[in-house]
Design an enzyme around this catalytic site. Structure first.
Site, PDB file in Angstrom:
ATOM      1  N   GLU A  39       0.871  -1.288   0.058  1.00  0.00           N
ATOM      2  CA  GLU A  39       0.071  -0.067  -0.034  1.00  0.00           C
ATOM      3  C   GLU A  39       0.673   1.285   0.101  1.00  0.00           C
ATOM      4  O   GLU A  39       0.335   2.093  -0.828  1.00  0.00           O
ATOM      5  CB  GLU A  39      -0.976  -0.082   1.246  1.00  0.00           C
ATOM      6  N   PHE A  86      -9.659  -1.866   0.576  1.00  0.00           N
ATOM      7  CA  PHE A  86     -10.533  -1.661   1.767  1.00  0.00           C
ATOM      8  C   PHE A  86      -9.762  -0.231   2.303  1.00  0.00           C
ATOM      9  O   PHE A  86      -8.503  -0.193   2.320  1.00  0.00           O
ATOM     10  CB  PHE A  86     -10.567  -2.482   2.809  1.00  0.00           C
ATOM     11  N   ASP A 142      -9.218   0.255   5.285  1.00  0.00           N
ATOM     12  CA  ASP A 142      -8.549   0.178   6.346  1.00  0.00           C
ATOM     13  C   ASP A 142      -7.051  -0.065   6.147  1.00  0.00           C
ATOM     14  O   ASP A 142      -6.067   0.216   6.846  1.00  0.00           O
ATOM     15  CB  ASP A 142      -8.998  -1.248   6.924  1.00  0.00           C
ATOM     16  N   PHE A 143      -6.762  -0.267   4.854  1.00  0.00           N
ATOM     17  CA  PHE A 143      -5.419  -0.473   4.409  1.00  0.00           C
ATOM     18  C   PHE A 143      -4.747   0.509   3.988  1.00  0.00           C
ATOM     19  O   PHE A 143      -3.541   0.585   3.750  1.00  0.00           O
ATOM     20  CB  PHE A 143      -5.361  -1.546   2.959  1.00  0.00           C
ATOM     21  N   HIS A 164     -11.628  -4.262   9.083  1.00  0.00           N
ATOM     22  CA  HIS A 164     -12.292  -4.069   7.788  1.00  0.00           C
ATOM     23  C   HIS A 164     -13.331  -3.039   7.810  1.00  0.00           C
ATOM     24  O   HIS A 164     -14.271  -3.024   6.816  1.00  0.00           O
ATOM     25  CB  HIS A 164     -12.562  -5.650   7.173  1.00  0.00           C
TER      26      HIS A 164
END
Ligand SMILES: Cc1ncc(C[n+]2csc(CCOP(=O)(O)OP(=O)(O)O)c2C)c(N)n1
Ligand SMILES: [Mg+2]
Lengths: 330, 327
Positions: A68, A91, A93-94, A134
């Protein structure tokens, strides 16, 4: 009886609306490319770019390693160089593994070096199944960061119109698409329908009170509006569509018109964008208010994988109904 | 090694238990019993059991989103694992975690993870803790081939090397990250060589051979306990099912899957070996399969009958509260 399946163009899903907007803009601007995991064959985890690699080739839709920080770095460096990348983080979140690249780098380069950074950081967001890693709602964090714009569309039409605008804007845009809306069908605009950032949409007109919201909570609010209608309360629902820029004109007009306002979303309430809205709207419109602006939002707790627990952590239809009744009681 | 009959049987039974657990849980997921779905580890049993059989029960592990096999091999009772998949109150994380967040920190299981590569860093940190406290233990970090391309993995490896931590990194290399073949995204294509570049003993091994996995882990553990620092083991394996339950995809051929299943299955290989060496009779093997099935059946029953977590507890345990709480 014979039925025909509507084609993607007639009645596309929220994800297909993204495809549609991106395709059109990729035709217009050869410097747009997409980088993310599992995009080429799979079309992304939510089918958001399905078929685009087949149409435009793998130079313009690239499968990335699970990297990422490097994805966003690649995006921001190439954007400084003149491309207009879409970095698909899967997502949101990443994004936390690329926070320096987003907050310290992409967001600040124009201010420091007078160089535009036309990059779209797309990710799926919102509370659904999947648990603590997530279901983060990070939109307040991005809206808080000078240099970033944040789109939070709630329907296919807005997805397409907003991504088209983002891809014609030389600034970093965080584009958040809600998990629970991925498959929801709706109309979309044509090639020339662009939705400006900072322009809220009146989802439902009303006369007694207003709910200001965005993303999936727009859907919850619409359900609450039905319940309220049965009890003789007619609420207006405003979908902000973008959190930065924020449509303060519409917010102010709404507060002035109703004096009874609920601000709702599913992000943890503590320090959230709903606090920003309630605070600035109260300050600007104090004399119009019949009582305090009431906020409803997510619990300040990690999300659980158990569905009942995660549902309990975000606003329910009943919770929004109660919030509206509270402002009606003033 | 397989001359030790009891050892061989325990290893085989653990692998059978994992396989049956996964096949059963997969079906239950398709029936909607597992909120959020799950990542099936069928085919990868030898990595989990080979590693865990070489560890002390008090050693620490931290792992990934695909961790049922590691968790069961580490010794968590299958009924507790199943209950967690069902997000029941009796699960190891009280239903807060489900399939991706299995843990038993007290007993050295520092958790599955929703974030690719995160378990590597946590295990490395546990190894630092072990060293700080002067304990005689090791910490093992599991990661997939996909996790070979995130920076956090290598930051952790580097630290383990420079501080000579009692740390073992196991790449549970099933060759795909979701639908992406490892070679398409892994520069240089030699994962063990990457490890070697950081200056620690690095090996690529047959992850379908439970004895080989055991042997390499045992040696790595001995080096770690002798103060020689971390090791890196890239175990080649294969997952039989899709990334998530129910996924098929066009990214690999049916022939490829069939080939791995029929020629390299870790359970078939090891059971055949035990039988041919006379360490196990066909009858004993069948009995073992039946007893495993019974154990899993009981686990499903336990999970089904367990209560859901109390929804009013959603704010509990976010922090200690010692610094003050405002609800
Ligand atoms: C930081 C981060 N990026 C992306 C994901 C989404 N994701 C979950 S599993 C996965 C593939 C992981 O592949 P691998 O490491 O090989 O493990 P496997 O699934 O094969 O066990 C991806 C991309 C994630 N969970 N975390
Ligand atoms: Mg893999």
């Amino acid at each position: 009886m014979s039925t025909t399946t509507p084609t993607a163009q007639q009645n596309p899903t929220y994800s297909e609306a993204f495809q549609s907007g991106v395709r059109e803009e990729m035709k217009r601007n050869e410097h747009i490319f997409i980088l993310g995991t599992d995009l080429v064959e799979r079309g992304g985890h939510f089918a958001q770019v399905k078929g685009i690699a087949q149409e435009f080739g793998q130079d313009r839709v690239k499968d990335s390693p699970i990297s990422e920080a490097a994805m966003v770095a690649a995006g921001l460096g190439s954007a400084m160089y003149g491309c207009h990348p879409i970095i698909d983080l899967n997502f949101i979140d990443f994004s936390l593994g690329a926070m320096d690249e987003i907050v310290n780098q992409a967001a600040k380069i124009r201010f420091m070096f007078n160089r535009p950074v036309p990059i779209v950081i797309r990710a799926t967001s919102g509370v659904a199944l999947g648990g603590a890693h997530h279901c983060n709602s990070l939109e307040s964090l991005f809206a808080h960061t000078a240099g970033l714009s944040v789109a939070v569309p709630s329907r296919a039409y807005d997805v397409k119109g907003l991504i088209k605008t983002a891809l014609r804007t030389p600034d970093p845009v965080v584009f958040l698409m809600h998990k629970k809306l991925s498959g929801v069908r709706g109309e979309i605009g044509d090639e020339n329908t662009l939705i400006p950032f900072g322009s809220a949409n009146v989802v439902k007109a009303g006369k007694d009170a207003a709910i200001i919201t965005y993303g999936y909570t727009t859907v919850t609010a619409q359900k609450a509006a039905q319940t309220l209608a049965e009890q003789g309360i007619d609420v207006e629902i405003i979908d902000l569509r973008t959190l930065y820029p924020l449509d303060t004109d519409t917010i102010n007009e709404t507060v002035q018109r109703f004096g009874r306002v609920v601000v709702a979303d599913e992000a943890p309430m503590f320090g959230s964008i709903t606090a920003e809205i309630a605070a600035t709207a109260s300050e600007a419109n104090f004399k119009y208010l019949k009582g305090p602006i009431v906020r409803i939002g997510g619990a300040r707790a990690p999300l659980s994988a158990n569905p009942q627990m995660s549902e309990a952590a975000i606003p329910s239809v009943a919770g929004i109904v109660d919030a509206v009744k509270k402002v009606m009681s003033y | 090694m397989t001359t030790d009959k009891t050892w061989g049987k325990k290893i085989l039974r653990d692998m059978l238990l994992i396989r049956n657990f996964e096949e059963t849980a997969d079906k239950l997921t398709l029936r909607g019993k597992v909120p959020g779905g799950m990542h099936n580890s069928s085919g990868q049993e030898a990595v989990a059991v080979g590693v865990m059989s070489a560890l002390d029960p008090k050693d620490v592990i931290a792992t990934t989103h695909r961790s049922h096999h590691h968790t069961i091999a580490k010794g968590m009772p299958v009924d507790i694992v199943m209950a967690e998949l069902f997000t029941k109150a009796t699960g190891c994380s009280g239903g807060r975690g489900a399939s991706m967040h299995l843990a038993d920190v007290e007993n050295g299981h520092f958790g599955g993870n929703g974030i690719v590569g995160a378990g590597v860093g946590i295990a490395m940190g546990a190894a630092m803790g072990i060293k700080q406290m002067g304990h005689k233990k090791v910490a093992v970090g599991f990661v997939g081939d996909g996790g070979m391309n995130t920076g956090r993995t290598w930051e952790a490896v580097n630290m383990a090397v420079i501080y000579k931590l009692p740390f073992i990194l196991i790449v549970d290399n099933n060759q795909y990250a979701v639908e992406t073949f490892v070679e398409r995204v892994t520069g240089g294509n030699d994962i063990a060589k990457r490890g070697a570049g950081f200056g620690l003993p690095s090996y690529t091994i047959d992850g379908q051979d439970v004895e080989e996995v055991h042997r390499y882990t045992k040696e790595a553990r001995e080096r770690a306990l002798a103060g020689e620092g971390p090791s890196f083991i890239n175990a080649l394996t294969y997952r039989y099912y899709g990334h998530n339950v129910g996924e098929k995809g066009q990214y690999r051929t049916q022939e490829e899957i069939a080939d791995w299943r029929s020629h390299r299955d870790p359970i078939d290989r090891f059971s055949a070996k035990l039988i041919s060496e006379g360490a196990l009779s066909q009858g004993e093997y069948e009995e073992m399969i039946a007893s495993v099935a019974k154990e899993i059946e009981a686990a499903v029953d336990f999970a089904e009958k367990s209560p859901l977590p109390d929804v009013s507890t959603i704010l509990d345990g976010v922090d200690s509260g010692l610094l003050g709480v405002r609800k």
